[in-house]
Design an enzyme around this catalytic site. Structure first.
Site, short mmCIF file in Angstrom:
data_model
loop_
_atom_site.label_atom_id
_atom_site.label_comp_id
_atom_site.label_asym_id
_atom_site.label_seq_id
_atom_site.Cartn_x
_atom_site.Cartn_y
_atom_site.Cartn_z
N ASP A 15 29.01 29.73 -30.91
CA ASP A 15 28.17 30.89 -30.61
C ASP A 15 28.92 31.71 -29.56
O ASP A 15 29.92 31.26 -29.01
CB ASP A 15 26.80 30.44 -30.08
CG ASP A 15 25.89 31.62 -29.78
OD1 ASP A 15 25.87 32.59 -30.57
OD2 ASP A 15 25.20 31.62 -28.73
N CYS A 78 24.98 31.15 -34.70
CA CYS A 78 25.05 32.54 -34.26
C CYS A 78 24.71 33.40 -35.48
O CYS A 78 25.43 33.36 -36.49
CB CYS A 78 26.47 32.84 -33.78
SG CYS A 78 26.77 34.58 -33.49
N CYS A 188 18.25 35.90 -33.48
CA CYS A 188 19.43 35.71 -32.62
C CYS A 188 19.15 34.41 -31.89
O CYS A 188 18.04 34.22 -31.37
CB CYS A 188 19.58 36.86 -31.65
SG CYS A 188 20.78 36.52 -30.33
N1 DGL Z 1 23.52 34.26 -30.35
C1 DGL Z 1 24.20 35.11 -31.26
C2 DGL Z 1 23.33 35.55 -32.40
O1 DGL Z 1 22.59 34.79 -32.88
C3 DGL Z 1 25.07 36.18 -30.64
C4 DGL Z 1 24.42 37.06 -29.65
C5 DGL Z 1 25.41 38.03 -29.01
O2 DGL Z 1 26.39 37.58 -28.41
O3 DGL Z 1 25.20 39.25 -29.14
O4 DGL Z 1 23.37 36.62 -32.89
#
Ligand code: DGL
Length: 267
Positions: A15, A78, A188
């Protein structure tokens, strides 16, 4: 590419930061005897504001690092990289890859929810990945997608208690309420950190945390493919970050308390 099929190799996670821990802690509970490697690309966070070319470059480097580490599977904990890079990279490595959005959308679609909201990063929202994936299984769902660019920074910056954060979250909830969704996907992996705040405005049962179905999906798939570790003792875990190891430990502690400070490693 032939995939590693030694059941006692580690499972890798990645992530942009602590978001993936919301998936990691769930899979670790389901599969405590596995060995785990976790890479948090904190130097390049937030992923949600990066271009496709940048995200492919980051994911490819991290996957190559995982190839050197010799892992049996990689969990894309992620949403952003699952949305933007998975299709392009999925056949290039010697391990199986689990992307969060593609792995959970079928189960969400089968719940026959008529109106679904999605909160996610700008890159995920612009890709319409949740809409596209859910509609593969259910065409009868209205989907409302709202980008929340500030939310990842609230979590990574440990700003959950700041009044400004509350205002930023409230604003997005108001925007979503106009659509009157039955359920809202936290699209997210950083957003479950905000549940304490979110539930001040919307009842908790309305939120879908994809990490719950995702961790079950990964376990089932490893089991089906005879890839679960046969060790009977608790597995090991190793965390890497590309910057600010101490910050990762502090910000992530709401979901998972690391025993050691992560190792700083640029890949
Ligand atoms: N946690 C990630 C996601 O699910 C990335 C968030 C980011 O760094 O903008 O999208």
């Amino acid at each position: 590419m032939i995939k590693n099929n030694d059941k006692n190799l580690p499972i890798a996670f990645f992530d942009s930061g602590v978001g993936g821990l919301t998936v990691f802690e769930k899979l670790k509970k389901l599969l405590p005897n596995e060995n785990y490697i976790y890479y948090g690309d904190t130097k390049n966070m937030p992923y949600g504001e990066k271009t496709e070319a940048q995200l492919i470059e980051f994911a490819d480097k991290i996957f190559k690092f995982f190839e050197q580490q010799n892992v049996k599977a990689v969990v894309m904990a992620c949403n952003t990289t699952s949305a933007i890079t998975y299709e392009k990279l999925k056949n290039n490595y010697n391990f199986r890859i689990y992307p969060i959005i593609q792995s959970v959308s079928k189960v969400i679609a089968q719940q026959n929810i008529k109106r679904i909201g999605v909160f996610a990063t700008p890159a995920t929202i612009n890709s319409h990945a949740y809409s596209k994936e859910i509609r593969k299984y259910n065409n009868d769902t209205a989907i409302f997608e709202i980008a929340c660019p500030e939310w990842v920074k609230i979590v990574e910056g440990n700003k959950l208690k700041q009044p400004e954060s509350l205002l930023q979250i409230k604003e997005k909830i108001r925007e979503m309420e106009i659509h009157n969704p039955e359920k809202i996907i936290l699209g997210c992996t950083h957003y479950p950190y905000l549940l304490e705040i979110l539930k001040q405005f919307v009842p908790e049962h309305k939120f879908i945390d994809p990490a719950i179905e995702f961790s079950k999906f990964i376990k089932d798939d490893l089991q089906k493919n005879n890839l679960l570790s046969d060790k009977i003792t608790e597995g090991e875990e190793k965390f890497y970050v590309s910057s600010s190891p101490e910050n990762f430990k502090v910000s992530g502690s709401l979901f998972y308390k690391l025993k050691d400070t992560p190792e700083k490693r640029e890949v």
